[in-house]
Design a protein around this motif. Sequence first.
Motif, PDB file in Angstrom:
ATOM      1  N   GLY A  61     -15.956   0.601  -9.810  1.00  0.00           N
ATOM      2  CA  GLY A  61     -16.794   1.309  -8.919  1.00  0.00           C
ATOM      3  C   GLY A  61     -18.323   0.804  -9.038  1.00  0.00           C
ATOM      4  O   GLY A  61     -18.878   0.777  -8.271  1.00  0.00           O
ATOM      5  N   GLU A  65     -20.078  -3.182  -5.433  1.00  0.00           N
ATOM      6  CA  GLU A  65     -20.754  -2.469  -4.385  1.00  0.00           C
ATOM      7  C   GLU A  65     -20.349  -3.166  -3.093  1.00  0.00           C
ATOM      8  O   GLU A  65     -20.831  -4.335  -3.007  1.00  0.00           O
ATOM      9  N   GLU A  68     -14.803  -4.818   0.546  1.00  0.00           N
ATOM     10  CA  GLU A  68     -14.037  -4.366   1.704  1.00  0.00           C
ATOM     11  C   GLU A  68     -12.955  -3.470   0.902  1.00  0.00           C
ATOM     12  O   GLU A  68     -12.540  -3.431  -0.032  1.00  0.00           O
ATOM     13  N   GLU A  69     -12.761  -2.340   1.736  1.00  0.00           N
ATOM     14  CA  GLU A  69     -11.510  -1.090   1.114  1.00  0.00           C
ATOM     15  C   GLU A  69     -10.475  -1.792   0.730  1.00  0.00           C
ATOM     16  O   GLU A  69      -9.746  -1.400  -0.157  1.00  0.00           O
ATOM     17  N   THR A  70      -9.894  -2.687   1.566  1.00  0.00           N
ATOM     18  CA  THR A  70      -8.788  -3.359   1.272  1.00  0.00           C
ATOM     19  C   THR A  70      -8.532  -3.987  -0.284  1.00  0.00           C
ATOM     20  O   THR A  70      -7.680  -3.777  -0.970  1.00  0.00           O
ATOM     21  N   MET A  72     -10.800  -3.512  -2.623  1.00  0.00           N
ATOM     22  CA  MET A  72     -11.250  -2.498  -3.871  1.00  0.00           C
ATOM     23  C   MET A  72      -9.786  -1.731  -3.967  1.00  0.00           C
ATOM     24  O   MET A  72      -9.395  -1.568  -5.202  1.00  0.00           O
ATOM     25  N   SER A  73      -9.062  -1.582  -2.975  1.00  0.00           N
ATOM     26  CA  SER A  73      -7.635  -0.818  -3.150  1.00  0.00           C
ATOM     27  C   SER A  73      -6.651  -1.646  -4.095  1.00  0.00           C
ATOM     28  O   SER A  73      -6.033  -1.317  -4.976  1.00  0.00           O
ATOM     29  N   GLU A  76      -7.940  -1.698  -7.460  1.00  0.00           N
ATOM     30  CA  GLU A  76      -7.406  -0.247  -8.208  1.00  0.00           C
ATOM     31  C   GLU A  76      -6.082  -0.466  -8.647  1.00  0.00           C
ATOM     32  O   GLU A  76      -5.437   0.222  -9.603  1.00  0.00           O
TER      33      GLU A  76
END
Length: 191
Positions: A61, A65, A68-70, A72-73, A76
């Motif tokens: 995180g 910054e 794209e959410e995809t 980052m997911s 993770e």
Amino acid sequence: MEQVAEVYARALFEVASERGLLDVVREQLIQFVDVLSDNHNLQTFFFSPYLSTDEKKEGLGRMIEGAEETFMSFLETLVERHRMPEVFHIRTRFEELWDVEMKLLPVEVTSAVELDESIVRDIGERIGTQTGNKIELTSVVDPDILGGIVLRVGDFILDASIKNRLSQLRKQVGRAGPASPVKEPLNADQS
């Protein structure tokens, strides 16, 4: 390892493709892996078995910054499943999938001397016409091939170099075996 990379790369590729984010996710994956490969401290942090998943996610995180959410997911998920060290192989496999999707075919022309740009471009265009793919063309100079060219089209290699021809000739001569003694022809006087 290759199977793990295949599974994760394909999963990321398919999700990004379904969501219309293929180019964005590809670019972010490239950037992330480039930064990671250049920074030993980041590798130590993300690959360490001594740091918790939460610490690594928090590090992600802070490091990234606006991703794209995809993507980052996906990162993770790699952290949660302790697969972050596979990210280099995942990137390679993702790039291969992307090339196939975009119908990109890598072509490398190797010659002993630098070829005129128009000749290299003509070779690329001919291969593109024959295969129906967009060609990603590179030209390499390698004096060791002595002459001729070596074409690498995807995984296929066409070696029309003098070095290769000499090597093949050497093998053929070697297979012929030792020469038998030559007998002198009989003269008419000796008969």
